[in-house]
Write an enzyme that holds these catalytic residues in place. Structure first.
Site, mmCIF file in Angstrom:
data_model
loop_
_atom_site.group_PDB
_atom_site.id
_atom_site.type_symbol
_atom_site.label_atom_id
_atom_site.label_comp_id
_atom_site.label_asym_id
_atom_site.label_seq_id
_atom_site.Cartn_x
_atom_site.Cartn_y
_atom_site.Cartn_z
ATOM 1 N N ASP A 121 121.834 62.245 46.208
ATOM 2 C CA ASP A 121 122.590 62.349 47.458
ATOM 3 C C ASP A 121 122.876 60.915 47.905
ATOM 4 O OD1 ASP A 121 123.318 62.446 50.160
ATOM 5 O OD2 ASP A 121 122.097 64.214 50.569
ATOM 6 N N ARG A 127 140.785 79.422 49.358
ATOM 7 C CA ARG A 127 139.336 79.364 49.084
ATOM 8 C C ARG A 127 139.068 78.782 47.709
ATOM 9 N NH1 ARG A 127 137.111 83.117 46.799
ATOM 10 N NH2 ARG A 127 138.112 84.827 47.915
ATOM 11 N N LYS A 179 129.765 62.011 57.212
ATOM 12 C CA LYS A 179 129.150 60.791 57.725
ATOM 13 C C LYS A 179 130.063 59.585 57.503
ATOM 14 C CE LYS A 179 125.736 63.617 58.542
ATOM 15 N NZ LYS A 179 124.650 63.781 57.581
ATOM 16 N N TYR A 209 116.800 64.713 53.219
ATOM 17 C CA TYR A 209 117.429 65.211 54.444
ATOM 18 C C TYR A 209 116.794 66.562 54.807
ATOM 19 C CZ TYR A 209 121.182 66.808 57.497
ATOM 20 O OH TYR A 209 121.904 67.271 58.554
#
Ligand SMILES: *Cc1c(COP(=O)(O)O)cnc(C)c1O
Length: 400
Positions: A180, A55, A205, A108
């Site tokens: 972004d 983690r 993406k 977004y």
């Protein structure tokens, strides 16, 4: 004795052979063994490099993060389990109760939701402005504004933000600028070169590029900012899976080629779509009729990306007929972008379904609006599939 259960004893240090793998290895281990408590101290205090617990970081995430950092031109970046986790790491890792953030009103959908619904609950207020107009962004700033979040090319209208104007404003007012860069990618534009403090990606993406890994990345020019985002991400467990990181690293090997090809096809396709039956409007930043054509030319310098949006006549019924015919021709209606295969999205029923029809109309989105993420197929094949879809949509519009 130790030989009775081979493989269960794990001697340390590990010895390696004389050869090294050419392909990146995948390392799924959740935990890493250390030599001694003193060695662990050195690791936790950053005096030696190493991993302790997945983690907190693992080799596949570190390798991917370093590759994307090199592409964006910064020292420090962090891979997260999704693009939204990267957005959250930037906003929630750096802002505190009482702060204010200004977001582009065309962010977004989930980023908008984070700003509108989640941050206010935690005491961070949000305002919104049209990012194509730096004066509008300036008007939305308050004394307690700490961050501006924009996307250089918006979804789905592909509006081009006034990145230079907003970066100047952020500098002047001492506000962090987060960009972004998912749509533009470092191939089209590197926001740090314009003065961005933070760059965010949905690696899901274009960077990973095969619609098989969900990942994000966030990087900062300032090491202190990067460290604060990383600490928050580790605490919240925004961690990425080693396997997804490995897939993305593999995807990055062909990123430049994929991007260039998809972009060239998109540019040609945009002009062809404009002449298809029932098509009322085409939006592509490289076309002269795009509302931000001049800024796109100056800012993107020919790198107009692989996304094309367009509007067909005939409302929802025509949109259904268009999508059905497109799907049959091999162009799936699938709400993502940047896959090696082209995908269509219909914002009114997916990314922007949370808005009212009036809210969508204010952004320019109607029931006839589609966004096409152009992939690696042949231009002629894509053109033929879209022409068949356009015919079906136009026939429905005539019948209705
Ligand atoms: C998809 C997307 C995100 C979110 O990324 P996920 O990997 O789906 O969490 C954020 N910003 C933009 C511009 C996106 O397209």
């Amino acid at each position: 004795m130790a030989e009775q259960r081979p493989g269960l004893m794990r001697p340390f240090p590990v010895t390696t052979g004389v050869s090294a793998p050419v392909a990146a290895p995948i390392q799924p281990s959740v935990v890493y063994a250390a030599e001694s408590p003193t060695a662990l101290d050195a690791q936790y205090e950053g005096r030696v490099q190493g991993h302790t617990y997945a983690r907190e970081g693992h080799p596949n995430a570190a390798a991917l993060a370093a590759r994307i950092a090199a592409m964006e031109g910064c020292e420090a970046g962090l891979v997260t389990g999704s693009g939204m986790a990267a957005v959250a790491a930037a906003l929630m890792g750096l802002l505190a109760a009482g702060d204010h953030v200004v977001g582009s009103d065309q962010l977004y959908g989930r980023s908008l939701r984070l700003l509108r619904e989640d941050l206010p609950r935690l005491g961070v207020a949000a305002g919104f402005a049209d990012a194509t107009d730096a004066a509008a962004v300036a008007a939305a700033l308050r004394p307690e504004t700490r961050m501006i979040l924009i996307e250089t090319v918006s979804n789905p209208m592909l509006r081009v933000a006034d990145l230079e104007g907003i970066a100047a404003l952020a500098r002047e007012r001492g506000v962090l600028l987060a960009v972004d860069n998912t749509f533009t990618t470092p191939r089209a534009l590197r926001p740090f070169e314009y003065g961005a403090d933070i760059v965010i990606h949905s690696v899901t993406k274009l960077l990973a590029g095969h619609a098989d890994a969900t990942l994000g990345w966030v990087g900062a020019r300032d090491a202190g900012l990067a460290e604060r985002m990383e600490r928050f991400a580790v605490t919240l467990g925004l961690t990425a899976s080693p396997f997804d990181c490995w897939l993305a690293e593999r995807g990055l090997l062909s990123f430049d080629l994929r991007y260039d090809r998809a972009e060239a096809t998109a540019a040609a396709l945009a002009d062809r779509i404009a002449g298809m039956p029932g098509v009322q409007k085409v939006l592509y930043p490289g076309r002269a009729d795009h509302p931000d054509a001049a800024r796109a030319a100056a800012l993107l310098r020919g790198r107009f990306c692989n996304m094309v949006s367009f509007e067909i006549a005939g409302g929802r019924a025509a949109a259904d007929a268009f999508a059905r015919a497109a799907g049959q021709a091999g162009l799936p209606l699938a709400p993502t972008l940047g896959d090696a295969g082209s995908t269509l999205s219909h914002p009114a029923s997916s990314s922007h379904r949370g808005l009212t029809a009036e809210g969508r109309a204010a952004l320019g989105i109607s029931e006839g609006t589609f966004r096409l993420s152009v992939g690696l197929e042949d231009l002629e094949a894509l053109s033929a599939a879209l022409a068949r879809a356009a015919e079906a949509g136009a026939a429905e519009a005539r019948a209705g």
